[in-house]
Design a protein around this motif. Sequence first.
Motif, PDB file in Angstrom:
ATOM      1  N   HIS A   1      -7.529  -0.014  -7.028  1.00 55.53           N
ATOM      2  CA  HIS A   1      -7.000  -0.818  -5.923  1.00 55.53           C
ATOM      3  C   HIS A   1      -5.625  -1.375  -6.288  1.00 55.53           C
TER       4      HIS A   1
ATOM      5  N   THR B   1      -2.348  -0.629  -4.131  1.00 56.59           N
ATOM      6  CA  THR B   1      -1.799  -1.698  -3.285  1.00 56.59           C
ATOM      7  C   THR B   1      -0.922  -2.712  -4.011  1.00 56.59           C
TER       8      THR B   1
ATOM      9  N   CYS C   1       0.830  -1.205   0.000  1.00 56.07           N
ATOM     10  CA  CYS C   1       0.000   0.000   0.000  1.00 56.07           C
ATOM     11  C   CYS C   1       0.865   1.257   0.000  1.00 56.07           C
TER      12      CYS C   1
ATOM     13  N   LYS D   1      -9.791  -1.099   1.052  1.00 58.07           N
ATOM     14  CA  LYS D   1      -8.959   0.036   0.663  1.00 58.07           C
ATOM     15  C   LYS D   1      -9.490   0.802  -0.539  1.00 58.07           C
ATOM     16  N   HIS D   2     -10.114   0.089  -1.472  1.00 58.43           N
ATOM     17  CA  HIS D   2     -10.687   0.760  -2.648  1.00 58.43           C
ATOM     18  C   HIS D   2     -11.698  -0.172  -3.287  1.00 58.43           C
TER      19      HIS D   2
ATOM     20  N   ASN E   1      -6.371  -7.417   5.955  1.00 60.19           N
ATOM     21  CA  ASN E   1      -6.677  -6.756   4.685  1.00 60.19           C
ATOM     22  C   ASN E   1      -7.594  -7.608   3.807  1.00 60.19           C
TER      23      ASN E   1
ATOM     24  N   TYR F   1      -6.071   9.463   6.305  1.00 61.58           N
ATOM     25  CA  TYR F   1      -4.681   9.252   5.903  1.00 61.58           C
ATOM     26  C   TYR F   1      -3.765  10.245   6.618  1.00 61.58           C
TER      27      TYR F   1
ATOM     28  N   HIS G   1     -11.775   2.025   6.374  1.00 63.61           N
ATOM     29  CA  HIS G   1     -11.400   2.579   5.076  1.00 63.61           C
ATOM     30  C   HIS G   1     -10.482   3.765   5.301  1.00 63.61           C
TER      31      HIS G   1
ATOM     32  N   ASP H   1     -10.189  -4.231   6.384  1.00 64.92           N
ATOM     33  CA  ASP H   1      -9.763  -2.989   5.737  1.00 64.92           C
ATOM     34  C   ASP H   1     -10.090  -3.057   4.248  1.00 64.92           C
TER      35      ASP H   1
END
Length: 246
Positions: A137, A141, A33, A130-131, A107, A200, A166, A128
Amino acid sequence: MLTGHIHSLETFGTVDGPGIRFVLFMQGCLLKCKYCHNPDTWNLTGGKDMHMEEVLAEIEPYINYYRSSGGGLTVSGGEATLQAHFVAELFREVKQRWELHTTLDTNGYNEGDKIKDLLDVTDLVLLDLKHIDNEKHIELTGKPNERMLHMAEWLSEHNKSMWIRHVLVPGINDDEEDLLRLGQFIGKLKGVEKFEILPYHQMGIYKWEALNWKYPLENVPSPTDEEVQRAYQLVEDGRSQSALQV
């Protein structure tokens, strides 16, 4: 004697599950990531080998704090499911000895059926996502998101409790359509007790520098409070849309 490959541990964690928690960070991760604040966990051969009894000895002095706060043990990473057998045995042992609540922070890149023994002794999964967009994604990642979405569906189908998290990165995964789609996907799942947006941050840059790696999001700012609230609203709108379609 069963041995785990450990990156680090935290005795008084308060964000990785309910209550006060012992958090064990496993070594090794297959994702890369761009915003990772622990890139030193990626290496599959790094970290420190610890026997099961050594880990249990680290947990034992704080049992009363974990019990009285409604907390317990969280295993994170890296990616904890890469060492699923060790984590499953650790969870089983803390339940037998102290009846501790167990949380798996993942993840989602593993497959539910392959780690069923671990999930059977897991009280809560922190998943998690992430996208929601597969191509984005991969860009973020290095891996597609198909397995992560399948893991979410597997947990839903098997009535597992989960918190979905997220990490919100401006310009990366804050697109309105993507957040609505994420909400629509979450809205179809059972067992989602909580949805969290993690803003973030750049606090892990020094670790990239220590590894002599260029940090890929160096000029990306943290989201503002307004941007975080906008993201929450869009995800909630997507969940509501999903509920109307049922």
